[in-house]
Design a protein around this motif. Structure first.
Motif, PDB file in Angstrom:
ATOM      1  N   GLU A  28       0.740  -1.162  -0.057  1.00  0.00           N
ATOM      2  CA  GLU A  28      -0.071  -0.083   0.044  1.00  0.00           C
ATOM      3  C   GLU A  28       0.810   1.286   0.027  1.00  0.00           C
ATOM      4  OE1 GLU A  28      -2.868   0.335   2.913  1.00  0.00           O
ATOM      5  OE2 GLU A  28      -3.664  -1.831   2.691  1.00  0.00           O
ATOM      6  N   ARG A  29       0.402   2.283  -0.905  1.00  0.00           N
ATOM      7  CA  ARG A  29       1.089   3.592  -0.858  1.00  0.00           C
ATOM      8  C   ARG A  29       0.933   4.196   0.559  1.00  0.00           C
ATOM      9  NH1 ARG A  29       2.403   7.179  -5.868  1.00  0.00           N
ATOM     10  NH2 ARG A  29       2.941   9.135  -4.902  1.00  0.00           N
ATOM     11  N   LYS A  30       1.996   4.720   1.310  1.00  0.00           N
ATOM     12  CA  LYS A  30       1.824   5.303   2.469  1.00  0.00           C
ATOM     13  C   LYS A  30       2.203   6.758   2.393  1.00  0.00           C
ATOM     14  CE  LYS A  30      -0.396   2.156   5.072  1.00  0.00           C
ATOM     15  NZ  LYS A  30      -1.847   2.241   5.506  1.00  0.00           N
ATOM     16  N   ASP A  93       3.019  12.493   3.707  1.00  0.00           N
ATOM     17  CA  ASP A  93       2.260  11.298   3.937  1.00  0.00           C
ATOM     18  C   ASP A  93       1.244  11.195   3.218  1.00  0.00           C
ATOM     19  OD1 ASP A  93       0.433  13.386   4.490  1.00  0.00           O
ATOM     20  OD2 ASP A  93       0.211  13.140   6.463  1.00  0.00           O
ATOM     21  N   GLU A  94       0.316  10.321   3.175  1.00  0.00           N
ATOM     22  CA  GLU A  94      -0.692   9.799   2.308  1.00  0.00           C
ATOM     23  C   GLU A  94      -1.547  11.143   1.829  1.00  0.00           C
ATOM     24  OE1 GLU A  94      -2.745   5.890   3.357  1.00  0.00           O
ATOM     25  OE2 GLU A  94      -2.327   6.770   5.216  1.00  0.00           O
ATOM     26  N   TYR A 127       0.969   7.581   9.448  1.00  0.00           N
ATOM     27  CA  TYR A 127       1.491   6.260   9.420  1.00  0.00           C
ATOM     28  C   TYR A 127       2.857   6.441  10.480  1.00  0.00           C
ATOM     29  CZ  TYR A 127       3.318   1.723   8.369  1.00  0.00           C
ATOM     30  OH  TYR A 127       3.718   0.417   8.307  1.00  0.00           O
ATOM     31  N   ILE A 130       6.649   5.835   8.956  1.00  0.00           N
ATOM     32  CA  ILE A 130       6.754   6.184   7.519  1.00  0.00           C
ATOM     33  C   ILE A 130       8.367   6.572   7.500  1.00  0.00           C
ATOM     34  CG2 ILE A 130       6.218   8.463   7.880  1.00  0.00           C
ATOM     35  CD1 ILE A 130       4.808   8.447   5.241  1.00  0.00           C
TER      36      ILE A 130
END
Length: 203
Positions: A28-30, A93-94, A127, A130
């Motif tokens: 998953e792209r975080k 971040d996301e 996250y 990260i």
């Protein structure tokens, strides 16, 4: 390969998405690594943010001095943008909110090696880990795009948390160098001659 670094640092706002490095965790792209570019120097809010981060973490730098936005601009221009062997990224971040920075320096095209540096978390992201995954992402990118075969880090010996993280990621401590504190006006420098640990890893 130094042209690769230059292209990232001179990407425009319209091009920047193509130069961002995704931070992937368990598929998953975080977040992403966004290169700090020539245009960053004219972005007052980002300059202020970088200045505040570096000031808050100054104890972990071997060169310490009063931080200012003007000084941050000069540093980015002369020591990052104009340097052929260096690049710096925002860790986002996301939601593409900058939460830290990471870069590489002393890129040696002949030896296929570089030093990873300026790993700094400025604020908490959505996250928790990260920053660790940002280091993994830039490592993978350096192998893929710059053909790095060996990467290393220099860490102050009392930065136990950073050393623990690097060792958990597979780095090996290979050398400890005594440091001497020197004060020159408002600038404090730790020079070879304290305690620092050098942690080195191979791809």
């Amino acid at each position: 390969m130094k042209e690769v670094l230059r292209s990232y640092k001179h990407a425009t706002k319209e091009e920047i998405e193509h130069f961002c490095i995704p931070i992937i965790v368990s598929g998953e792209r975080k977040g992403r690594l966004r290169p700090i570019t020539l245009e960053t120097i004219d972005n007052e809010s980002e300059i202020q943010m970088l200045t505040e981060w570096r000031s808050a973490s100054s104890n972990w730098f071997t060169t310490q001095f009063p931080f200012s936005q003007a000084g941050t601009k000069r540093w980015l221009q002369r020591q990052v943008i104009e340097a052929e062997d260096r690049i710096l990224f925002f860790v986002e971040d996301e939601e593409y909110t900058p939460i830290g920075q990471i870069g590489l320096i002393h890129y040696d095209e002949q030896q296929k090696e570089c030093e990873f540096d300026n790993l700094l978390r400025g604020r908490k992201g959505r996250y928790g880990n990260i920053i660790i995954h940002a280091l993994i992402a830039i490592g993978a990118w350096s192998i893929r795009e710059l053909h790095i075969q060996r990467g290393y880090l220099n860490v102050l010996g009392d930065n136990a948390r950073a050393i623990r993280i690097y060792l958990e990621l597979g780095a090996q401590e290979v050398k400890r160098t005594p440091l001497v504190k020197r004060i020159e006006g408002e600038q404090l420098r730790w020079t070879a001659g304290g305690l620092t640990s050098l942690v080195k890893g191979s791809s």
